[in-house]
Design a protein around this motif. Structure first.
Motif, PDB file in Angstrom:
ATOM      1  N   VAL A 185       0.823  -1.204   0.000  1.00 52.09           N
ATOM      2  CA  VAL A 185       0.000   0.000   0.000  1.00 52.09           C
ATOM      3  C   VAL A 185       0.859   1.257   0.000  1.00 52.09           C
ATOM      4  O   VAL A 185       2.037   1.220   0.382  1.00 52.09           O
ATOM      5  CB  VAL A 185      -0.960   0.031   1.208  1.00 52.09           C
ATOM      6  N   LYS A 186       0.238   2.345  -0.401  1.00 52.47           N
ATOM      7  CA  LYS A 186       0.885   3.658  -0.392  1.00 52.47           C
ATOM      8  C   LYS A 186      -0.032   4.584   0.410  1.00 52.47           C
ATOM      9  O   LYS A 186      -1.201   4.765   0.043  1.00 52.47           O
ATOM     10  CB  LYS A 186       1.048   4.172  -1.817  1.00 52.47           C
ATOM     11  N   ILE A 187       0.482   5.125   1.525  1.00 51.90           N
ATOM     12  CA  ILE A 187      -0.325   5.992   2.382  1.00 51.90           C
ATOM     13  C   ILE A 187       0.371   7.325   2.629  1.00 51.90           C
ATOM     14  O   ILE A 187       1.598   7.417   2.601  1.00 51.90           O
ATOM     15  CB  ILE A 187      -0.623   5.345   3.752  1.00 51.90           C
ATOM     16  N   ASP A 188      -0.436   8.342   2.875  1.00 50.91           N
ATOM     17  CA  ASP A 188       0.050   9.574   3.482  1.00 50.91           C
ATOM     18  C   ASP A 188      -0.400   9.529   4.926  1.00 50.91           C
ATOM     19  O   ASP A 188      -1.441   8.940   5.256  1.00 50.91           O
ATOM     20  CB  ASP A 188      -0.530  10.807   2.785  1.00 50.91           C
ATOM     21  N   TYR A 189       0.393  10.134   5.806  1.00 51.32           N
ATOM     22  CA  TYR A 189       0.056  10.085   7.229  1.00 51.32           C
ATOM     23  C   TYR A 189       0.535  11.342   7.935  1.00 51.32           C
ATOM     24  O   TYR A 189       1.471  12.019   7.491  1.00 51.32           O
ATOM     25  CB  TYR A 189       0.684   8.851   7.904  1.00 51.32           C
ATOM     26  N   VAL A 190      -0.127  11.634   9.035  1.00 52.62           N
ATOM     27  CA  VAL A 190       0.319  12.635   9.998  1.00 52.62           C
ATOM     28  C   VAL A 190       0.280  11.932  11.347  1.00 52.62           C
ATOM     29  O   VAL A 190      -0.763  11.422  11.749  1.00 52.62           O
ATOM     30  CB  VAL A 190      -0.585  13.885  10.008  1.00 52.62           C
ATOM     31  N   LEU A 191       1.415  11.883  12.029  1.00 54.38           N
ATOM     32  CA  LEU A 191       1.520  11.251  13.342  1.00 54.38           C
ATOM     33  C   LEU A 191       1.554  12.342  14.405  1.00 54.38           C
ATOM     34  O   LEU A 191       2.407  13.228  14.368  1.00 54.38           O
ATOM     35  CB  LEU A 191       2.794  10.400  13.436  1.00 54.38           C
ATOM     36  N   THR A 192       0.598  12.256  15.338  1.00 51.74           N
ATOM     37  CA  THR A 192       0.530  13.197  16.450  1.00 51.74           C
ATOM     38  C   THR A 192       0.786  12.433  17.744  1.00 51.74           C
ATOM     39  O   THR A 192       0.256  11.337  17.937  1.00 51.74           O
ATOM     40  CB  THR A 192      -0.864  13.863  16.496  1.00 51.74           C
ATOM     41  N   VAL A 193       1.632  13.019  18.591  1.00 52.02           N
ATOM     42  CA  VAL A 193       1.951  12.426  19.887  1.00 52.02           C
ATOM     43  C   VAL A 193       1.768  13.518  20.936  1.00 52.02           C
ATOM     44  O   VAL A 193       2.345  14.602  20.805  1.00 52.02           O
ATOM     45  CB  VAL A 193       3.401  11.894  19.922  1.00 52.02           C
ATOM     46  N   GLU A 194       0.943  13.220  21.930  1.00 51.49           N
ATOM     47  CA  GLU A 194       0.677  14.173  23.016  1.00 51.49           C
ATOM     48  C   GLU A 194       0.261  15.537  22.480  1.00 51.49           C
ATOM     49  O   GLU A 194       0.701  16.583  22.952  1.00 51.49           O
ATOM     50  CB  GLU A 194       1.889  14.273  23.940  1.00 51.49           C
ATOM     51  N   GLY A 195      -0.578  15.529  21.439  1.00 52.59           N
ATOM     52  CA  GLY A 195      -1.141  16.765  20.895  1.00 52.59           C
ATOM     53  C   GLY A 195      -0.254  17.532  19.933  1.00 52.59           C
ATOM     54  O   GLY A 195      -0.650  18.575  19.412  1.00 52.59           O
ATOM     55  N   VAL A 207      -4.511   8.946   8.503  1.00 57.42           N
ATOM     56  CA  VAL A 207      -4.005   8.198   7.349  1.00 57.42           C
ATOM     57  C   VAL A 207      -4.922   8.405   6.152  1.00 57.42           C
ATOM     58  O   VAL A 207      -6.139   8.453   6.297  1.00 57.42           O
ATOM     59  CB  VAL A 207      -3.922   6.695   7.698  1.00 57.42           C
ATOM     60  N   PHE A 208      -4.310   8.512   4.988  1.00 61.34           N
ATOM     61  CA  PHE A 208      -5.042   8.541   3.715  1.00 61.34           C
ATOM     62  C   PHE A 208      -4.468   7.419   2.860  1.00 61.34           C
ATOM     63  O   PHE A 208      -3.266   7.412   2.572  1.00 61.34           O
ATOM     64  CB  PHE A 208      -4.863   9.889   3.011  1.00 61.34           C
ATOM     65  N   LEU A 209      -5.310   6.448   2.489  1.00 62.33           N
ATOM     66  CA  LEU A 209      -4.858   5.340   1.658  1.00 62.33           C
ATOM     67  C   LEU A 209      -4.910   5.778   0.193  1.00 62.33           C
ATOM     68  O   LEU A 209      -5.970   5.898  -0.389  1.00 62.33           O
ATOM     69  CB  LEU A 209      -5.716   4.097   1.882  1.00 62.33           C
TER      70      LEU A 209
END
Length: 156
Positions: free
Chosen positions: A10-20, A149-151
């Motif tokens: 798969v190919k995804i775009d992502y944004v990872l948030t940790v503790e806001g 996540v956006f697939l």
């Protein structure tokens, strides 16, 4: 509609948030907006084999069942992410062994230690006259991770 399953690439775009706070992303504009942009880094969709060990378990399982074009929030607990802090992953080594490599060390310095089992990243947590204490726990241990996540595509 194509749906992601174990074994798919798969190919995804992502944004990872940790503790806001945004911690990582595949999107350059998001990195700039949140002041985490790293010059020279290529911001591009993440490509991986679903069901493999290429990404953390919680992200892997969160992708299963997604359709191409779908957006999803995936919350990953420490158990499904980078685990919990483990005191056995803190080691004290002779300072001379580290200084031999010619690296200037201060508390907080990240070091790559090569062993017969492979490479490990450690952070200098204490610096004594004769010893260096290195913490090999992942930066994100003990953290709940929130992915947007956006697939984009299923490649096969």
């Amino acid at each position: 509609m194509l749906t992601a399953k174990d074994g798919d690439v798969v190919k995804i775009d992502y944004v990872l948030t940790v503790e806001g706070k945004v911690y990582d992303t595949s999107l350059a504009d998001v990195a700039v907006e949140h002041e985490i942009h790293q010059p020279g880094r290529e911001y591009a969709p993440l490509v991986f084999n679903v069901g493999s060990n290429e990404v953390i378990r919680g992200l892997n399982s969160g992708i299963v069942g997604m359709n191409v074009g779908e957006r999803k929030d995936i919350v990953v607990s420490p158990v499904e992410g980078y685990g919990y802090y483990d005191g056995t992953r803190v080691q004290t080594l002779p300072r001379s062994m580290i200084e031999r490599s010619g690296v200037d060390i201060t508390p907080g310095t990240r070091l790559i230690i090569r062993t017969h089992k492979g490479s490990m990243v450690g952070i200098v947590s204490e610096l004594g006259e004769d010893e260096v204490t290195l913490d090999f726990n992942p930066d994100l241990c003990d953290k709940t991770l929130q992915f947007k996540v956006f697939l984009r595509e299923i490649l096969g």
